[in-house]
Design a protein around this motif. Structure first.
Motif, PDB file in Angstrom:
ATOM      1  N   ILE A 111       4.518  27.495  -9.144  1.00 20.93           N
ATOM      2  CA  ILE A 111       5.060  26.038  -8.537  1.00 20.93           C
ATOM      3  C   ILE A 111       5.950  25.824  -9.989  1.00 20.93           C
ATOM      4  CG2 ILE A 111       5.533  23.390  -7.531  1.00 20.93           C
ATOM      5  CD1 ILE A 111       3.748  24.686  -5.457  1.00 20.93           C
ATOM      6  N   LYS A 112       7.237  25.589 -10.463  1.00 20.66           N
ATOM      7  CA  LYS A 112       7.075  25.502 -11.760  1.00 20.66           C
ATOM      8  C   LYS A 112       8.500  24.548 -11.428  1.00 20.66           C
ATOM      9  CE  LYS A 112       5.574  28.453 -13.670  1.00 20.66           C
ATOM     10  NZ  LYS A 112       5.100  29.561 -12.927  1.00 20.66           N
ATOM     11  N   THR A 147       0.895  24.085 -19.042  1.00 23.10           N
ATOM     12  CA  THR A 147       2.223  24.022 -18.047  1.00 23.10           C
ATOM     13  C   THR A 147       3.013  24.316 -19.693  1.00 23.10           C
ATOM     14  OG1 THR A 147       2.724  22.281 -18.347  1.00 23.10           O
ATOM     15  CG2 THR A 147       1.213  23.342 -16.100  1.00 23.10           C
ATOM     16  N   LYS A 148       3.845  24.865 -19.444  1.00 23.49           N
ATOM     17  CA  LYS A 148       4.557  25.330 -20.213  1.00 23.49           C
ATOM     18  C   LYS A 148       5.731  23.983 -20.148  1.00 23.49           C
ATOM     19  CE  LYS A 148       4.841  30.473 -19.604  1.00 23.49           C
ATOM     20  NZ  LYS A 148       5.942  31.346 -19.697  1.00 23.49           N
ATOM     21  N   GLN A 177     -10.032  22.067  -1.660  1.00 18.45           N
ATOM     22  CA  GLN A 177     -10.295  21.624  -2.725  1.00 18.45           C
ATOM     23  C   GLN A 177      -9.185  22.490  -3.354  1.00 18.45           C
ATOM     24  OE1 GLN A 177     -12.983  21.049  -2.242  1.00 18.45           O
ATOM     25  NE2 GLN A 177     -13.949  21.959  -1.012  1.00 18.45           N
ATOM     26  N   LEU A 178      -9.039  22.347  -4.562  1.00 20.40           N
ATOM     27  CA  LEU A 178      -8.143  22.639  -5.388  1.00 20.40           C
ATOM     28  C   LEU A 178      -8.314  22.967  -6.858  1.00 20.40           C
ATOM     29  CD1 LEU A 178      -5.443  22.378  -7.087  1.00 20.40           C
ATOM     30  CD2 LEU A 178      -5.657  20.311  -7.583  1.00 20.40           C
ATOM     31  N   VAL A 179      -8.216  24.379  -6.850  1.00 12.83           N
ATOM     32  CA  VAL A 179      -8.897  25.034  -8.591  1.00 12.83           C
ATOM     33  C   VAL A 179      -8.062  25.503  -9.420  1.00 12.83           C
ATOM     34  CG1 VAL A 179     -10.412  27.213  -9.647  1.00 12.83           C
ATOM     35  CG2 VAL A 179     -10.265  26.150  -6.906  1.00 12.83           C
ATOM     36  N   TYR A 180      -8.020  24.534 -10.779  1.00 10.68           N
ATOM     37  CA  TYR A 180      -6.980  24.794 -11.441  1.00 10.68           C
ATOM     38  C   TYR A 180      -7.786  25.885 -12.058  1.00 10.68           C
ATOM     39  CZ  TYR A 180      -4.168  20.536 -11.123  1.00 10.68           C
ATOM     40  OH  TYR A 180      -3.273  19.734 -10.832  1.00 10.68           O
ATOM     41  N   VAL A 181      -6.579  27.265 -12.224  1.00 11.33           N
ATOM     42  CA  VAL A 181      -6.917  28.611 -13.610  1.00 11.33           C
ATOM     43  C   VAL A 181      -6.842  28.732 -14.536  1.00 11.33           C
ATOM     44  CG1 VAL A 181      -7.313  31.021 -13.392  1.00 11.33           C
ATOM     45  CG2 VAL A 181      -7.619  29.364 -10.826  1.00 11.33           C
ATOM     46  N   ALA A 182      -6.867  28.419 -15.700  1.00 11.64           N
ATOM     47  CA  ALA A 182      -6.567  28.784 -16.379  1.00 11.64           C
ATOM     48  C   ALA A 182      -6.008  29.788 -16.869  1.00 11.64           C
ATOM     49  CB  ALA A 182      -7.164  28.172 -17.748  1.00 11.64           C
ATOM     50  N   PRO A 183      -4.562  30.281 -17.884  1.00 10.11           N
ATOM     51  CA  PRO A 183      -4.324  31.608 -18.303  1.00 10.11           C
ATOM     52  C   PRO A 183      -5.343  31.719 -18.793  1.00 10.11           C
ATOM     53  CG  PRO A 183      -2.441  30.024 -18.664  1.00 10.11           C
ATOM     54  CD  PRO A 183      -3.613  29.239 -17.833  1.00 10.11           C
TER      55      PRO A 183
END
Length: 466
Positions: A111-112, A147-148, A177-183
């Motif tokens: 989702i961008k 994000t970019k 739950q929400l998991v933010y996964v870094a590049p």
């Protein structure tokens, strides 16, 4: 500790009948982990927004966990599942039928833009009503700060509102739950996805966890005993939450060392003897406590859990300096000094874990607890400030923030305080010490090198506060 009396009554046949007639809340009996059971009992449905980057990591984790998996019709999910060796079935919401799911996992990293947030509605509208009791929902996204461009940042930050709200809607003892996964951290999601899908996370909901690049997961990890070969120190280990923590770390394979004040030596020794562990009778506020611990752990200590803490409640206008200072010493300042001594003496090796115990009071505040809330907010500050420093040494620091947990202390509260504490959360009930312990064990795991700087509430998603 078993369910509270209200929950027992309204879940009995006659009590349940009355509760439904008058509209009383009926707390679901939560699924909790029993040694030897699978990560998830029931089918897990995977969905994804187009162009997501986590399908392969999700499929590999679920394959490793031997989960029964279904996917949407998205070709990238079908390919990722096949590549992971999963014999995944297909879920077509247009086909009808009475399919049920124990878990829903959605990769939202694709989702961008805010217009693409509709992908959440498309996946969850037909599937969320099919989630079983004590089900699990996990959304995975990209950290907004990674994000970019501003539009992607906006869309990814919006995921927090979605997951927190769905956690308050879903009911039936289920969690979101929400998991933010870094590049660059895609291959480190295993321990977190396993924890959030399993009964170990029974009283954790509406939370945000961040997975960042860190130490790789050991190739030979034993998921039943992920702490095998590790040494763990737990302060305040003689009873209550501390006892549950040390028992859980021992269950997961750690050699445990329990610490408490000399006045509680009998209780402490009973706990550590039962676990083939070691007891240290020590006042952590004493001037020589950091030096004593550094000398004791000459061979190192892999896991340090700062659980010791007290409450000394009084409104600020009535609080003398000694009442303030003595609590601050126990709950915060002594932890800082112990960390300093162990780190300076290189007693915590690479791969080490420091875990603090904060509180909902440190996040939302509490009347009559300015000293306690200050100390517990300080624990959060310690995690935030030390995480980047420790990352350079291959050490992580995280914290749990319990809400209302059923202990002897909370059982002694006046009913006018105790019952709102129990009911004002998405689970309509208090948590158990094991819920805090399981969350700490997740942070302590050898597979959790990507978790650093997190503060996760163990509160059943309290309806008040942050």
């Amino acid at each position: 500790m078993s369910q509270d009396l209200y929950t027992q009554i309204v879940n009995s046949p006659p009590g349940g009948f009355i509760a439904k007639r008058v509209g009383l809340p009926q707390p679901t009996t939560l699924d909790r982990y029993r040694p030897g059971q699978p990560v998830v009992t029931g089918q897990v449905l995977i969905g994804a927004a187009p162009s997501g980057r986590l399908a392969g990591a999700i499929a590999s984790t679920l394959a490793d966990a031997q989960a029964d998996v279904a996917t949407t019709l998205a070709p990238e999910l079908r390919t990722a599942s096949a590549d992971a060796g999963l014999d995944a079935s297909v879920f077509n919401p247009e086909a009808g039928g009475d399919r049920r799911f124990k878990g829903l996992v959605f990769d939202a990293t694709g989702i961008k833009d805010s217009t693409e947030l509709v992908e959440l509605q498309k996946f969850f509208h037909p599937s969320v009503r099919k989630v079983q009791s004590s089900g699990r929902v996990v959304v995975l996204g990209t950290p907004p700060e990674a994000t970019k461009d501003p539009r992607e940042h906006t869309a990814q930050r919006a995921l927090e509102g979605f997951t927190r709200s769905l956690g308050k809607e879903i009911g039936k003892g289920s969690t979101v739950q929400l998991v933010y996964v870094a590049p660059g951290a895609e291959n480190l999601i295993g321990s977190t996805l396993r924890f959030f899908l399993s009964p170990k996370s029974a009283y954790v909901s509406g939370q945000v966890a961040r997975v960042t690049p860190g130490e790789p997961v050991p190739t030979d990890i034993d998921w039943e005993r992920p702490l095998a070969g590790k040494t763990a120190l737990v302060t305040g280990a003689s009873r209550g939450i501390g006892e549950a923590i040390i028992e859980t770390l021992a269950r997961d394979g750690a050699s445990v060392v329990g610490l408490d004040v000399p006045q509680l030596a009998e209780d402490l020794n009973a706990v550590t003897s039962r676990l083939d562990g070691e007891a240290i009778e020590l006042d952590i506020t004493s001037d020589d406590a950091p030096k004593v611990l550094a000398a004791h752990f000459k061979s190192g200590v892999d896991i340090v859990v700062h659980n010791a803490g007290v409450t000394r409640d009084r409104t600020l206008a009535k609080m003398p300096e000694d009442r303030w200072s003595s609590l601050m010493e126990i709950n915060l300042s002594s932890e800082e000094r112990i960390n300093d001594a162990l780190l300076k003496g290189k007693r915590i090796p690479a791969g080490g874990r420091i875990i603090g115990v904060s509180s909902m009071a440190g996040i939302a505040g509490n009347r009559g607890q300015t000293n306690y809330a200050t100390s517990k907010a300080g624990v959060i500050g310690m995690v935030e400030s030390m995480a980047p420093v420790l990352a350079d040494r291959g050490i992580t620091i995280n914290a749990v923030a319990p809400g209302f947990i059923e202990t002897k202390m909370t059982a002694a509260m006046p009913i006018a305080v105790r019952e709102p504490g129990r009911r004002l959360n998405s689970m309509n009930q208090g948590g158990l010490p094991i819920d805090v312990a399981e969350t700490i064990a997740w942070f302590a795991s050898s597979a959790s090198g990507g978790l650093n700087g997190n503060v996760v509430r163990v509160c059943g998603q309290m309806l008040l506060g942050a």
